[in-house]
Design an enzyme around this catalytic site. Structure first.
Site, PDB file in Angstrom:
ATOM      1  N   CYS A 163       0.808  -1.221   0.000  1.00  0.00           N
ATOM      2  CA  CYS A 163       0.000   0.000   0.000  1.00  0.00           C
ATOM      3  C   CYS A 163       0.841   1.270   0.000  1.00  0.00           C
ATOM      4  CB  CYS A 163      -0.938  -0.008   1.196  1.00  0.00           C
ATOM      5  SG  CYS A 163      -2.043  -1.437   1.189  1.00  0.00           S
ATOM      6  N   HIS A 303      -1.815   8.063   6.434  1.00  0.00           N
ATOM      7  CA  HIS A 303      -2.130   6.784   5.793  1.00  0.00           C
ATOM      8  C   HIS A 303      -3.579   6.430   6.115  1.00  0.00           C
ATOM      9  CE1 HIS A 303      -1.370   2.994   3.888  1.00  0.00           C
ATOM     10  NE2 HIS A 303      -1.577   2.303   4.994  1.00  0.00           N
ATOM     11  N   GLU A 314      -0.400   4.837  13.922  1.00  0.00           N
ATOM     12  CA  GLU A 314      -0.043   6.049  13.186  1.00  0.00           C
ATOM     13  C   GLU A 314      -0.291   7.301  14.022  1.00  0.00           C
ATOM     14  OE1 GLU A 314      -0.520   8.174   8.816  1.00  0.00           O
ATOM     15  OE2 GLU A 314      -2.071   6.761   9.465  1.00  0.00           O
ATOM     16  N   LYS A 332      -8.495   8.308   2.498  1.00  0.00           N
ATOM     17  CA  LYS A 332      -9.165   7.012   2.358  1.00  0.00           C
ATOM     18  C   LYS A 332     -10.568   7.017   2.940  1.00  0.00           C
ATOM     19  CE  LYS A 332      -4.804   4.405   2.377  1.00  0.00           C
ATOM     20  NZ  LYS A 332      -3.896   5.544   2.636  1.00  0.00           N
ATOM     21  N   HIS A 337      -9.677   2.579   0.273  1.00  0.00           N
ATOM     22  CA  HIS A 337      -8.249   2.230   0.251  1.00  0.00           C
ATOM     23  C   HIS A 337      -7.911   1.711  -1.141  1.00  0.00           C
ATOM     24  CE1 HIS A 337      -4.325   1.184   1.240  1.00  0.00           C
ATOM     25  NE2 HIS A 337      -4.495   0.582   2.385  1.00  0.00           N
ATOM     26  N   PHE A 396       1.935  -3.586   3.819  1.00  0.00           N
ATOM     27  CA  PHE A 396       2.256  -4.917   4.325  1.00  0.00           C
ATOM     28  C   PHE A 396       3.746  -5.198   4.123  1.00  0.00           C
ATOM     29  CE2 PHE A 396      -2.247  -6.884   3.650  1.00  0.00           C
ATOM     30  CZ  PHE A 396      -2.702  -6.192   4.745  1.00  0.00           C
TER      31      PHE A 396
END
Length: 408
Positions: A163, A303, A314, A332, A337, A396
Site C-alpha cells: 500500500c 495513511h 499512526e 481514504k 483504500h 504490508f
C-alpha cells in the site's frame, strides 16, 4: 555529498471513485462524504460494497480499444498519466523521449484476469485463455502501457511496496532525476481490487469494514467505531521534473518534492510495529532530507486506513514526530483504500492542498478513538496557510514511505 537536484511537480492526474480527473476528485473530496456504494461485482460476498471508479467515465477516458488487452489497473494508470502530461503542458512528440522515465507503483497488479485463467485451466478449457492474459495482468504493465502510449523511452519501472507502492514510485522517480538519468518522470501508482478476489481475501484477514448496512459510513479513520477499510480503486500520477528543465520550457510548478524516505519495520507480514518505529524513522528521515524541522510541517495527509491497529499506531507516531499536531486528513475516508494507488493519490492531494491552501476533510469522524490525540480536519474543507506538507504511506511487509512537498 552533492546537493540534491531540485525537483518540481509540473503536472497532476487522477482517476478515483469521486470522478475522472483532478477537478472532479478534488470537488468530491471537499464535499467530505464517502464514495462507497453497494458493488454489483461483489454481490453475495461477505463484503459487497466498495469505492469503484465509474465504469462509463473510465472507458471514455481510457479510450476505446484498450479494454480487450488491459485490465482496470492499467486503464486507471493511463487515464491519470494522460491527464498529468497534458496538465504539464507537455507534447510527447516534441520531448527527448530517452530522457523521459515512467515509474508506476502497483500493489498487486490485476486480480481480474488470473482467476478466470485458473478457472478455464481447471475445466480444461485451454483455448478459452486469452493470449493477452499475461500482459494485461502483470504489475509492470501499468508503467509499460503508459510508456507505450506516450512514447517515453527512458527508464520504465514498476514498484511494489504494497500500500506504499505509489508513494515509493514517486521517491524512486526523484532518485532518477537526482542521478541525472532523466529530465522528467511520469510517476505514480494504480491498483484495482474491487473484485471477488480482493474482497474475500481482505475480508478473511479481518481487514475490511463489514458495515454493509451503511457503506458510506464504513471508512472512518481515527474514529472510535472504525472496524476496517473499504476497498477502493484508482490512480494518481504526477509529472516530476528537474527544476532547470521545467524553467527552460517555462512550465508552471505546483510544488517542490523536497523530502523522501523509505524504511522497513522488519517486524511482521501485515501488522505495523507496535511502537511505529519504522514509520517514525521514515518521517524523521524525510524531514532531514528536506532540511526541515517538525514544526515546519503545516499539514499531514495520513495513511489513515480505518483499521483499528493501523490508526492507533499512526496516531502515536504523529504525536511523537509532531508535538504540536499539524492538521491531519485521511483521504481514504472518502475514496476508500486504493492499495498501490493510494500513496500517489494522496501525494496529488498534498500538492493540491499546498496550491489551494485548503485541506479536504476526513469523512465519518464522529469521535476520536481512545488514545488518538490529533487535529483531524472534519466537517468541511479548512483554509490553512501551508508552506510544507507531508504524506504518509505504509504497507504490508512493514514498508513505510514518507514524502514532503513544499511551495515552489
Amino acid at each position: 555529498m552533492t546537493k540534491p537536484t531540485s525537483v518540481v511537480v509540473t503536472g497532476l492526474g487522477l482517476a478515483t471513485a469521486a470522478g475522472i480527473g483532478v477537478a472532479a476528485t478534488w470537488e468530491g473530496l471537499c464535499r467530505g462524504t464517502s464514495t462507497a456504494l453497494p458493488d454489483r461485482h461483489l454481490r453475495g460476498l461477505p463484503v459487497s460494497f466498495s469505492c469503484r471508479v465509474p465504469d462509463d467515465g473510465l472507458s471514455a477516458a481510457a479510450g476505446k480499444g484498450l479494454g480487450w488487452r488491459t485490465d482496470r489497473f492499467i486503464q486507471l494508470a493511463l487515464v491519470a498519466a494522460l491527464e498529468a502530461v497534458d496538465d504539464a503542458g507537455l507534447q510527447p512528440a516534441d520531448w527527448d523521449a530517452v530522457r523521459v522515465g515512467v515509474v508506476i507503483g502497483a500493489g498487486g497488479g490485476s486480480l481480474d484476469t488470473m482467476p478466470k485463467v485458473c478457472e478455464a485451466i481447471a475445466e480444461s478449457r485451454y483455448r478459452a485463455v486469452s493470449p493477452t492474459a499475461v500482459p494485461r495482468s502483470q504489475p509492470n504493465m501499468a508503467a509499460g502501457e503508459v510508456a507505450i502510449s506516450l512514447g517515453a523511452r527512458g527508464p520504465t519501472l514498476s514498484v511494489s511496496t504494497a500500500c506504499a507502492s505509489g508513494a515509493t514510485a514517486i521517491g524512486v522517480s526523484r532518485m532518477l532525476l537526482d542521478t541525472g538519468a532523466c529530465d522528467l518522470v511520469i510517476a505514480g501508482g494504480s491498483d484495482s481490487a474491487c473484485n471477488p478476489v480482493g474482497a474475500v481475501t481482505f475480508w478473511r484477514m479481518g481487514a475490511l469494514s463489514t458495515r454493509a448496512h451503511d457503506p458510506a459510513g464504513a471508512s472512518r479513520p481515527f474514529d472510535a467505531d472504525r472496524d476496517g477499510f473499504v476497498l477502493g480503486e484508482g490512480a494518481g500520477v504526477l509529472v516530476l521534473e528537474r527544476a532547470d528543465h521545467a524553467q527552460a520550457r517555462r512550465a508552471r510548478a505546483y510544488a517542490r518534492l523536497t523530502g523522501h524516505a523509505s524504511t522497513a519495520d522488519a517486524y511482521h507480514p501485515t501488522a505495523p510495529h507496535p511502537r511505529g518505529e519504522g514509520a517514525l524513522r521514515a518521517l524523521r528521515l524525510a524531514l532531514a532530507d528536506a532540511g526541515l524541522q517538525a514544526q515546519d510541517i503545516d499539514h499531514v495527509n495520513a495513511h489513515g486506513t480505518s483499521t483499528p491497529l493501523n490508526d492507533e499506531v499512526e496516531a502515536r507516531v504523529l504525536r511523537q514526530a509532531f508535538p504540536a499536531s499539524p492538521p491531519v486528513t485521511a483521504t481514504k475516508s472518502i475514496l476508500g483504500h486504493t492499495l498501490g494507488g493510494a500513496g500517489a493519490i494522496e501525494a496529488v492531494c498534498c500538492v493540491l492542498a499546498l496550491e489551494r491552501q485548503t485541506i479536504h476533510p476526513t469523512a465519518n469522524l464522529d469521535r476520536l478513538g481512545d488514545g488518538i490525540d490529533l487535529d483531524v480536519v472534519t466537517g468541511g474543507p479548512r483554509a490553512h496557510s501551508m508552506a510544507a506538507v507531508a504524506s504518509n504511506s505504509f504497507g504490508f511487509g512493514g514498508q513505510n514511505t514518507v514524502l514532503i512537498f513544499q511551495q515552489p
